[in-house]
Design a protein around this motif. Structure first.
Motif, PDB file in Angstrom:
ATOM      1  N   ALA A   1       0.918  -1.108  -0.017  1.00 48.82           N
ATOM      2  CA  ALA A   1      -0.205   0.225   0.043  1.00 48.82           C
ATOM      3  C   ALA A   1       0.862   1.263  -0.062  1.00 48.82           C
ATOM      4  O   ALA A   1       0.494   2.383  -0.634  1.00 48.82           O
ATOM      5  CB  ALA A   1      -0.876  -0.116   1.076  1.00 48.82           C
ATOM      6  N   ASP A   2       2.159   1.303   0.786  1.00 52.10           N
ATOM      7  CA  ASP A   2       2.903   2.124   0.576  1.00 52.10           C
ATOM      8  C   ASP A   2       3.992   2.528  -0.482  1.00 52.10           C
ATOM      9  O   ASP A   2       4.324   3.378  -0.493  1.00 52.10           O
ATOM     10  CB  ASP A   2       3.880   2.337   2.015  1.00 52.10           C
ATOM     11  CG  ASP A   2       2.815   2.291   3.131  1.00 52.10           C
ATOM     12  OD1 ASP A   2       1.905   2.884   3.258  1.00 52.10           O
ATOM     13  OD2 ASP A   2       3.313   2.023   4.389  1.00 52.10           O
ATOM     14  N   ALA A   3       3.971   1.530  -1.146  1.00 52.65           N
ATOM     15  CA  ALA A   3       4.899   1.427  -2.388  1.00 52.65           C
ATOM     16  C   ALA A   3       4.211   2.291  -3.460  1.00 52.65           C
ATOM     17  O   ALA A   3       3.233   2.323  -3.617  1.00 52.65           O
ATOM     18  CB  ALA A   3       4.970  -0.083  -2.942  1.00 52.65           C
ATOM     19  N   LEU A   4       5.238   2.833  -4.243  1.00 47.79           N
ATOM     20  CA  LEU A   4       4.897   3.439  -5.521  1.00 47.79           C
ATOM     21  C   LEU A   4       4.991   2.459  -6.760  1.00 47.79           C
ATOM     22  O   LEU A   4       5.695   1.637  -6.873  1.00 47.79           O
ATOM     23  CB  LEU A   4       6.161   4.736  -5.961  1.00 47.79           C
ATOM     24  CG  LEU A   4       6.335   5.053  -7.188  1.00 47.79           C
ATOM     25  CD1 LEU A   4       4.720   6.131  -7.035  1.00 47.79           C
ATOM     26  CD2 LEU A   4       7.175   5.899  -7.517  1.00 47.79           C
ATOM     27  N   LYS A   5       3.935   2.378  -7.306  1.00 50.77           N
ATOM     28  CA  LYS A   5       3.780   1.546  -8.413  1.00 50.77           C
ATOM     29  C   LYS A   5       4.201   2.245  -9.756  1.00 50.77           C
ATOM     30  O   LYS A   5       3.487   3.259 -10.179  1.00 50.77           O
ATOM     31  CB  LYS A   5       2.242   1.176  -8.779  1.00 50.77           C
ATOM     32  CG  LYS A   5       1.831   0.120  -9.724  1.00 50.77           C
ATOM     33  CD  LYS A   5       0.274  -0.084  -9.843  1.00 50.77           C
ATOM     34  CE  LYS A   5       0.035  -1.070 -10.977  1.00 50.77           C
ATOM     35  NZ  LYS A   5      -1.320  -1.201 -10.999  1.00 50.77           N
TER      36      LYS A   5
ATOM     37  N   PRO B   1      15.758   5.044  -2.225  1.00 48.12           N
ATOM     38  CA  PRO B   1      16.392   5.548  -1.204  1.00 48.12           C
ATOM     39  C   PRO B   1      15.982   7.251  -1.197  1.00 48.12           C
ATOM     40  O   PRO B   1      15.904   7.741  -0.083  1.00 48.12           O
ATOM     41  CB  PRO B   1      17.741   5.415  -1.251  1.00 48.12           C
ATOM     42  CG  PRO B   1      17.933   5.107  -2.771  1.00 48.12           C
ATOM     43  CD  PRO B   1      16.869   4.472  -3.198  1.00 48.12           C
ATOM     44  N   LEU B   2      15.860   7.687  -2.500  1.00 43.34           N
ATOM     45  CA  LEU B   2      15.576   9.096  -2.364  1.00 43.34           C
ATOM     46  C   LEU B   2      14.289   9.617  -2.078  1.00 43.34           C
ATOM     47  O   LEU B   2      14.070  10.589  -1.232  1.00 43.34           O
ATOM     48  CB  LEU B   2      16.010   9.764  -3.748  1.00 43.34           C
ATOM     49  CG  LEU B   2      17.427   9.491  -4.289  1.00 43.34           C
ATOM     50  CD1 LEU B   2      17.649   9.986  -5.755  1.00 43.34           C
ATOM     51  CD2 LEU B   2      18.315  10.312  -3.580  1.00 43.34           C
ATOM     52  N   LEU B   3      13.442   8.540  -2.419  1.00 48.36           N
ATOM     53  CA  LEU B   3      11.734   8.974  -2.228  1.00 48.36           C
ATOM     54  C   LEU B   3      11.418   8.400  -0.753  1.00 48.36           C
ATOM     55  O   LEU B   3      10.494   8.836  -0.082  1.00 48.36           O
ATOM     56  CB  LEU B   3      10.732   7.950  -3.058  1.00 48.36           C
ATOM     57  CG  LEU B   3      10.740   8.580  -4.458  1.00 48.36           C
ATOM     58  CD1 LEU B   3       9.777   7.500  -5.159  1.00 48.36           C
ATOM     59  CD2 LEU B   3       9.610   9.922  -4.270  1.00 48.36           C
ATOM     60  N   GLY B   4      12.369   7.251  -0.319  1.00 48.87           N
ATOM     61  CA  GLY B   4      12.078   6.765   1.026  1.00 48.87           C
ATOM     62  C   GLY B   4      10.920   6.050   1.141  1.00 48.87           C
ATOM     63  O   GLY B   4      10.320   5.773   2.187  1.00 48.87           O
ATOM     64  N   GLU B   5      10.718   5.282   0.040  1.00 51.65           N
ATOM     65  CA  GLU B   5       9.713   4.335  -0.116  1.00 51.65           C
ATOM     66  C   GLU B   5      10.094   3.353  -1.020  1.00 51.65           C
ATOM     67  O   GLU B   5      10.497   3.633  -1.977  1.00 51.65           O
ATOM     68  CB  GLU B   5       8.285   5.030  -0.346  1.00 51.65           C
ATOM     69  CG  GLU B   5       8.254   5.828  -1.566  1.00 51.65           C
ATOM     70  CD  GLU B   5       6.999   6.719  -1.789  1.00 51.65           C
ATOM     71  OE1 GLU B   5       6.266   6.171  -2.642  1.00 51.65           O
ATOM     72  OE2 GLU B   5       7.023   7.780  -1.054  1.00 51.65           O
ATOM     73  N   PRO B   6       9.351   1.964  -1.035  1.00 54.96           N
ATOM     74  CA  PRO B   6       9.703   1.172  -1.836  1.00 54.96           C
ATOM     75  C   PRO B   6       9.108   1.444  -3.446  1.00 54.96           C
ATOM     76  O   PRO B   6       8.003   2.195  -3.281  1.00 54.96           O
ATOM     77  CB  PRO B   6       9.107  -0.257  -1.382  1.00 54.96           C
ATOM     78  CG  PRO B   6       7.984   0.333  -0.481  1.00 54.96           C
ATOM     79  CD  PRO B   6       8.371   1.562   0.022  1.00 54.96           C
TER      80      PRO B   6
ATOM     81  N   PRO C   1      -5.486   8.931  -8.704  1.00 56.44           N
ATOM     82  CA  PRO C   1      -4.567  10.141  -8.632  1.00 56.44           C
ATOM     83  C   PRO C   1      -4.021  10.395  -7.301  1.00 56.44           C
ATOM     84  O   PRO C   1      -3.904  11.847  -7.028  1.00 56.44           O
ATOM     85  CB  PRO C   1      -5.120  11.237  -9.238  1.00 56.44           C
ATOM     86  CG  PRO C   1      -6.662  11.191  -9.062  1.00 56.44           C
ATOM     87  CD  PRO C   1      -6.808   9.594  -8.858  1.00 56.44           C
ATOM     88  N   ASP C   2      -3.473   9.416  -6.640  1.00 61.19           N
ATOM     89  CA  ASP C   2      -2.785   9.831  -5.314  1.00 61.19           C
ATOM     90  C   ASP C   2      -1.511   9.914  -5.139  1.00 61.19           C
ATOM     91  O   ASP C   2      -0.882   9.992  -4.006  1.00 61.19           O
ATOM     92  CB  ASP C   2      -3.516   8.867  -4.130  1.00 61.19           C
ATOM     93  CG  ASP C   2      -3.106   7.500  -4.599  1.00 61.19           C
ATOM     94  OD1 ASP C   2      -2.413   7.338  -5.611  1.00 61.19           O
ATOM     95  OD2 ASP C   2      -3.414   6.434  -4.107  1.00 61.19           O
ATOM     96  N   GLY C   3      -0.833   9.849  -6.470  1.00 63.04           N
ATOM     97  CA  GLY C   3       0.636  10.029  -6.321  1.00 63.04           C
ATOM     98  C   GLY C   3       1.266   8.754  -5.960  1.00 63.04           C
ATOM     99  O   GLY C   3       2.793   8.623  -5.969  1.00 63.04           O
ATOM    100  N   GLN C   4       0.780   7.397  -6.121  1.00 67.42           N
ATOM    101  CA  GLN C   4       1.334   6.362  -5.735  1.00 67.42           C
ATOM    102  C   GLN C   4       1.297   5.277  -6.943  1.00 67.42           C
ATOM    103  O   GLN C   4       1.667   4.216  -6.855  1.00 67.42           O
ATOM    104  CB  GLN C   4       0.548   5.307  -4.787  1.00 67.42           C
ATOM    105  CG  GLN C   4       0.608   5.845  -3.476  1.00 67.42           C
ATOM    106  CD  GLN C   4       2.043   6.481  -3.075  1.00 67.42           C
ATOM    107  OE1 GLN C   4       2.430   7.616  -2.490  1.00 67.42           O
ATOM    108  NE2 GLN C   4       2.754   5.306  -3.097  1.00 67.42           N
ATOM    109  N   THR C   5       0.840   5.858  -8.039  1.00 67.73           N
ATOM    110  CA  THR C   5       1.007   5.343  -9.492  1.00 67.73           C
ATOM    111  C   THR C   5       1.383   6.350 -10.570  1.00 67.73           C
ATOM    112  O   THR C   5       1.341   7.376 -10.697  1.00 67.73           O
ATOM    113  CB  THR C   5      -0.229   4.880  -9.927  1.00 67.73           C
ATOM    114  OG1 THR C   5      -0.849   3.883  -8.923  1.00 67.73           O
ATOM    115  CG2 THR C   5      -0.082   4.021 -11.346  1.00 67.73           C
ATOM    116  N   VAL C   6       2.655   5.804 -11.290  1.00 73.74           N
ATOM    117  CA  VAL C   6       3.214   6.636 -12.203  1.00 73.74           C
ATOM    118  C   VAL C   6       3.885   5.512 -13.430  1.00 73.74           C
ATOM    119  O   VAL C   6       3.339   4.365 -13.378  1.00 73.74           O
ATOM    120  CB  VAL C   6       4.599   7.230 -11.848  1.00 73.74           C
ATOM    121  CG1 VAL C   6       4.199   8.447 -10.964  1.00 73.74           C
ATOM    122  CG2 VAL C   6       5.556   6.380 -11.270  1.00 73.74           C
ATOM    123  N   ALA C   7       4.102   6.131 -14.522  1.00 71.91           N
ATOM    124  CA  ALA C   7       4.321   5.471 -15.496  1.00 71.91           C
ATOM    125  C   ALA C   7       5.857   5.865 -16.129  1.00 71.91           C
ATOM    126  O   ALA C   7       5.974   7.127 -16.360  1.00 71.91           O
ATOM    127  CB  ALA C   7       3.290   5.180 -16.745  1.00 71.91           C
TER     128      ALA C   7
END
Length: 317
Positions: free
Chosen positions: A24-28, A52-57, A80-86
């Motif tokens: 849930a905390d990871a960036l996809k 490590p720069l984001l501080g999240e997996p 659009p919560d900032g946890q999914t990018v392409a």
């Protein structure tokens, strides 16, 4: 025995809960290609540098198909919560939307940061009657439709990059579509086509063996790996640039503060020694463009591709 079983149940439950929280905390990061290949490899390296720069997996998800458009479509539909990018390249962003029907428009995503670039290159056989970029254009102009050029498929970036140059210089040559630079190179070395159009790395060893000479790149500036190849500025058409570029994008509506954090992390990740070496080995370079400048660049290229596709009758079917 019952006590050990109970402990095992609790351990598994705890592990599942922890895994769910981690996910849930990871960036996809959606990569719209199959695993393997340059785009997938680069974005995986970039993800490792950015974690490590984001501080999240960062969890990489490959979504292949339809020239990258299926993966982009999935990304624009994400919350659009900032946890999914392409992680994308020009193909599904400015090229494919003008040559096929796609379920998104430029307004459906926010460009975060461009991280790399590389031109396509036009190379000929050693006995070709030209020795530089201007000579190449002059020779083609003297012999309309005599010469053939291999490319990455009808409506692909390499095809359109070359067609754009030919139209801008009032010349014409016959395009022969292949599935990629590898097939194009094989056809070129077998002398089934006159001109190789593709990325730089596959052709380099053949240039060094004097089996090919590269005369023109599709960028406005020359490149260090082929210093004698002319740029579009050299032949007087710098505005016709069409190159391979890669960038990160997010769904429309992603909070500005999250976009800013992602931009900073991925920009720094792209400039790390590891990322630079990966790109250099692939014949590419770090190229940072972000914010409003990246939006303008994409919009201008999209508009140019719309006009070119219409002129070539490559309209979406």
């Amino acid at each position: 025995m019952m006590k050990r079983a109970t402990h095992l149940v609790f351990a598994v439950a705890f592990w599942c809960a922890a895994t769910s929280a981690f996910a849930a905390d990871a960036l996809k990061l959606i990569i719209p290609t199959a695993p393997g290949g340059g785009t997938d490899g680069f974005f995986r390296v970039l993800a490792r540098e950015a974690e490590p720069l984001l501080g999240e997996p960062i969890v990489v998800v490959n979504v292949a198909g339809a020239g990258g458009t299926i993966g982009v479509a999935q990304m624009v539909r994400a919350t659009p919560d900032g946890q999914t990018v392409a992680g994308v390249w020009l193909g599904p962003i400015t090229v494919s939307p003008n040559t096929m029907k796609v379920p998104y428009t430029p307004s459906d995503y926010i460009p975060i940061v461009q991280v790399s670039s590389a031109p396509y290159v036009l190379c000929v056989h050693p006995d070709f009657p030209a020795s530089d970029g201007k000579g190449l254009i002059a020779e083609i102009k003297k012999n309309p439709d005599k010469y053939t050029y291999g490319n990455d498929g009808a409506g692909g970036p390499g095809h359109l990059a070359t067609a754009r140059i030919l139209r801008a210089t009032g010349t014409s040559a016959r395009d022969v579509p292949y599935k990629g630079a590898g097939e194009t190179l094989t056809a070129f070395l077998g002398k089934h086509i006159d001109i190789y159009v593709g990325s730089i790395p596959p052709i380099m060893q053949h240039v060094q063996l004097n089996k090919a000479k590269c005369l023109l790149v599709t960028s406005a500036e020359r490149v260090a790996s082929l210093p004698t190849a002319a740029s579009l500025t050299d032949i007087g058409i710098p505005g016709e640039e069409l190159i391979l570029w890669r960038a990160l994008i997010a769904p429309k509506g992603t909070p500005p503060e999250r976009i800013a954090k992602l931009e900073a992390a991925f920009e720094k990740a792209a400039t790390s020694p590891t990322s630079r070496k990966f790109l250099e080995d692939a014949g590419e370079q770090v190229a940072i463009r972000k914010g409003a400048a990246l939006r303008r660049y994409i919009d201008a290229e999209y508009e140019a591709m719309t006009k070119l596709a219409k002129a070539m009758n490559l309209n979406p079917q």
